[in-house]
Design an enzyme around this catalytic site. Structure first.
Site, PDB file in Angstrom:
ATOM      1  N   LYS A 198       8.507  24.555  18.112  1.00 45.56           N
ATOM      2  CA  LYS A 198       7.803  24.504  16.828  1.00 45.56           C
ATOM      3  C   LYS A 198       6.529  23.688  17.000  1.00 45.56           C
ATOM      4  CE  LYS A 198       7.327  22.034  13.266  1.00 45.56           C
ATOM      5  NZ  LYS A 198       5.911  22.284  12.945  1.00 45.56           N
ATOM      6  N   GLY A 251       5.809  12.740  18.129  1.00 42.93           N
ATOM      7  CA  GLY A 251       5.117  12.593  16.856  1.00 42.93           C
ATOM      8  C   GLY A 251       5.267  11.188  16.318  1.00 42.93           C
ATOM      9  N   SER A 252       5.320  11.089  14.996  1.00 40.12           N
ATOM     10  CA  SER A 252       5.300   9.771  14.356  1.00 40.12           C
ATOM     11  C   SER A 252       6.689   9.148  14.295  1.00 40.12           C
ATOM     12  CB  SER A 252       4.731   9.911  12.944  1.00 40.12           C
ATOM     13  OG  SER A 252       5.569  10.749  12.185  1.00 40.12           O
ATOM     14  N   GLU A 273       9.332  10.957  21.829  1.00 39.15           N
ATOM     15  CA  GLU A 273       8.124  10.343  22.403  1.00 39.15           C
ATOM     16  C   GLU A 273       7.246  10.016  21.211  1.00 39.15           C
ATOM     17  OE1 GLU A 273       4.742   9.549  23.118  1.00 39.15           O
ATOM     18  OE2 GLU A 273       4.337  11.538  23.974  1.00 39.15           O
ATOM     19  N   CYS A 307      -1.228   8.962  21.794  1.00 38.40           N
ATOM     20  CA  CYS A 307      -0.153   7.982  21.593  1.00 38.40           C
ATOM     21  C   CYS A 307      -0.378   6.751  22.452  1.00 38.40           C
ATOM     22  CB  CYS A 307       1.193   8.620  21.872  1.00 38.40           C
ATOM     23  SG  CYS A 307       1.221   9.566  23.391  1.00 38.40           S
ATOM     24  N   GLU A 408      -0.361   2.032  14.014  1.00 37.93           N
ATOM     25  CA  GLU A 408      -1.024   3.079  14.803  1.00 37.93           C
ATOM     26  C   GLU A 408      -1.991   3.836  13.881  1.00 37.93           C
ATOM     27  OE1 GLU A 408       1.346   6.473  16.175  1.00 37.93           O
ATOM     28  OE2 GLU A 408       0.274   6.287  18.072  1.00 37.93           O
TER      29      GLU A 408
END
Ligand code: NDP
Length: 505
Positions: A198, A251-252, A273, A307, A408
């Site tokens: 996805k 992602g977050s 991750e 990241c 972040e």
């Protein structure tokens, strides 16, 4: 679909890209191209212009179910991990890498249009690294071994085998659309799994094109499936589906928490991750010229949408002004522009209007908290006013406790902060919930080794920044993730260990 009118400054779209964008794009399930069962679609937008690029299917729970059934059937039939030899699987993965390389200009244009990044960077960095990833893991198919275990039970022979986990749902972000997908797909394939990818809603195009390459390479149907859709619908349904054995996510942290909660009912494997707020430490004894350039690109590479962005910059006080001035000079040379323009910029826009608002919100918050920008701080207007362009921004007068120094930002913003001694900066560098990467610039070997040992992060860069390699493990300590991607570690991440006991007397 009618193609949007692209700015005159754009390089010509390749005929294949034009044709692709003009098509009715479909989901790829079980080796077939199908619309979402509900017929729902959504728009993907060119962040350089804010104009719609294409419409893609919006997969819902029933499409996820169809993809899981297809992947499950292929997995259970053994068409991928049992009926093909390890060598045949490796050859197919290698063929996919060749096709990625051959179609690099197409994939690069798709990622540049969708994400906004300079097409030259996509073609010379993202796509070759993706192909390399598949090649590296093509080599692994014939090297996934178990062990014979010297158990102490009399008359027993014990050995282990590594087996695929099953059906893997891979949920990826928009910052390196093709590359982030490759990081997950390649080891998952090598370990013998079937995959449902996805992509992020902002950047679905290269994932759909990749599915064509899987088809062309001759993978058995159902080994690789692509569902374009929203995280809250397609992503969530994938996470909750009992037929999915593993979720690999980048992602977050907030979505990662939702994924952990939503995967609890099926207790499926989850690897994560996530992001970071990586400290980059410049000691006064460093090669300062090298450190200035390194720190600039640690902060602003990929527009800070990385990241591992070195977004907390600690500089030894006696060289602080000199280094900040050097970085401001470097930043002044950075050309920001449309990723597809003929005169290639260094940086494109941020990925979306939402991301623009988030990053500008952080910048405003920085000013309101007393931070000062030595360069940048504004949204770009003029010919770039319709896109999502932000000036690369360097903040000083920042306390470690400020939001801009703790959270972040995932945009072109760096906080430069002075330090006085090594123990102090080590403590400050580690004083974060994240632990993805950290770096230092020094000529002193003892300092380099001490910091490499004491910094709490999955990757340490010394007198360099941002290097990754398919062969070297990558992942986060603390809230930056679970598990390691790349290298042998990613084979472990996408396989199960079976222990076999045999009465041998
Ligand atoms: P998200 O974490 O929301 O998105 C990453 C992926 O997860 C996308 O494919 C997204 O789908 C999907 N997703 C969203 N919600 C769910 C859910 N409930 N279940 C399953 N999948 C879901 O990142 P954003 O795009 O919103 O970016 C926000 C912030 O996340 C950034 O500012 C940055 O701080 C961080 N981030 C970190 C990245 C990294 O490399 N570590 C990469 C990207 C973002 P969709 O987007 O299609 O809705």
């Amino acid at each position: 679909m009618t193609l949007p009118v692209f700015p005159e400054t754009y390089i010509d779209l390749l005929p294949e890209v034009r044709a692709f964008l003009g098509e009715e794009l479909k989901l790829y399930i079980g080796g077939r191209w199908v619309p979402a069962l509900s017929g729902a679609t959504f728009e993907t937008v060119d962040p350089s212009t804010g104009r719609v690029l294409a419409r893609v299917p919006s997969a819902q729970a029933e499409d996820v179910d169809a993809a899981v059934r297809a992947a499950r059937q292929t997995f259970d039939s053994g068409a991928w991990h049992l009926k093909l030899t390890a060598s045949e699987r490796g050859r197919l993965i290698w063929r996919l890498a060749d096709l990625i390389e051959a179609r690099a200009p197409i994939l690069a244009q798709l990622d540049a249009l969708d994400n906004g990044k300079p097409v030259k960077k996509a073609q010379t960095v993202d796509v070759p690294l993706s192909a390399d990833h598949f090649r590296y893991y093509a080599g692994w198919t014939t090297k996934i071994e178990g062990a014979t275990i010297p158990v102490s039970t009399p008359g027993m022979f014990n050995y282990t085998v590594r087996e695929p986990i099953g059906v893997c749902g891979l949920i990826v972000p928009w910052n390196y659309p093709l590359l982030m997908a490759a990081w997950k797909i390649a080891p998952a394939l090598a370990a013998g799994n079937c995959i449902i990818l996805k992509p992020a809603e902002q950047t679905p195009l290269s994932a759909l094109y990749l599915a064509r390459l899987f088809e062309e390479a001759g993978f058995p149907p159902g080994v690789f499936n692509v569902l374009t859709g929203y995280g809250e619908t397609a992503g969530a349904a994938l996470v909750e589906h009992p037929g999915v054995d593993k979720i690999g996510f980048t992602g977050s942290a907030s979505v990662a928490r939702t994924i952990i909660r939503n995967s609890a009912s099926t207790l499926k494997r989850v690897s994560l991750e996530l992001g970071g707020k990586s400290p980059n430490i410049i000691f006064a004894d460093a090669d300062l010229e090298q450190a200035v350039v390194g720190a600039t690109w640690a902060s602003f590479g990929n527009n800070g949408q990385s990241c591992t962005a070195g977004s907390r910059l600690y500089i030894e006080r006696r060289v602080f002004d000199r280094v900040v001035e050097g970085i401001a000079d470097e930043v002044a040379k950075i050309r920001v522009g449309m990723g597809m323009q003929a005169e290639q910029p260094d940086l494109g826009p941020v990925v979306s209007g939402d991301q623009l608002n988030t990053v500008m919100g952080y910048i405003q918050d920085g000013y309101a908290s007393g931070a000062q920008s030595v360069i940048g701080g504004k949204r770009l207007g003029g010919a770039l006013a319709d896109g999502y362009f932000i000036e690369p921004t360097v903040f000083v007068n920042v306390q470690d406790s400020l939001k801009i120094a703790r959270e972040e930002i995932f945009g072109p913003v760096v906080c430069a902060m002075p330090f006085d001694d090594a123990d102090e900066v080590l403590w400050r560098a580690n004083e974060t919930p994240f632990g993805l990467a950290a770096g230092l610039w020094t000529r002193d070997l003892a300092t380099a080794h001490r910091f490499a040992a004491k910094l709490r992060a999955g990757t340490i860069w010394i007198n360099t920044w941002g290097d990754t390699d398919a062969a070297s493990p990558f992942g986060g300590y603390k809230q930056s993730g679970h598990g390691r991607e790349m290298g042998k570690e990613a084979i472990d991440l996408y396989s199960e260990v079976k222990s076999v006991w045999l009465r041998a007397d």
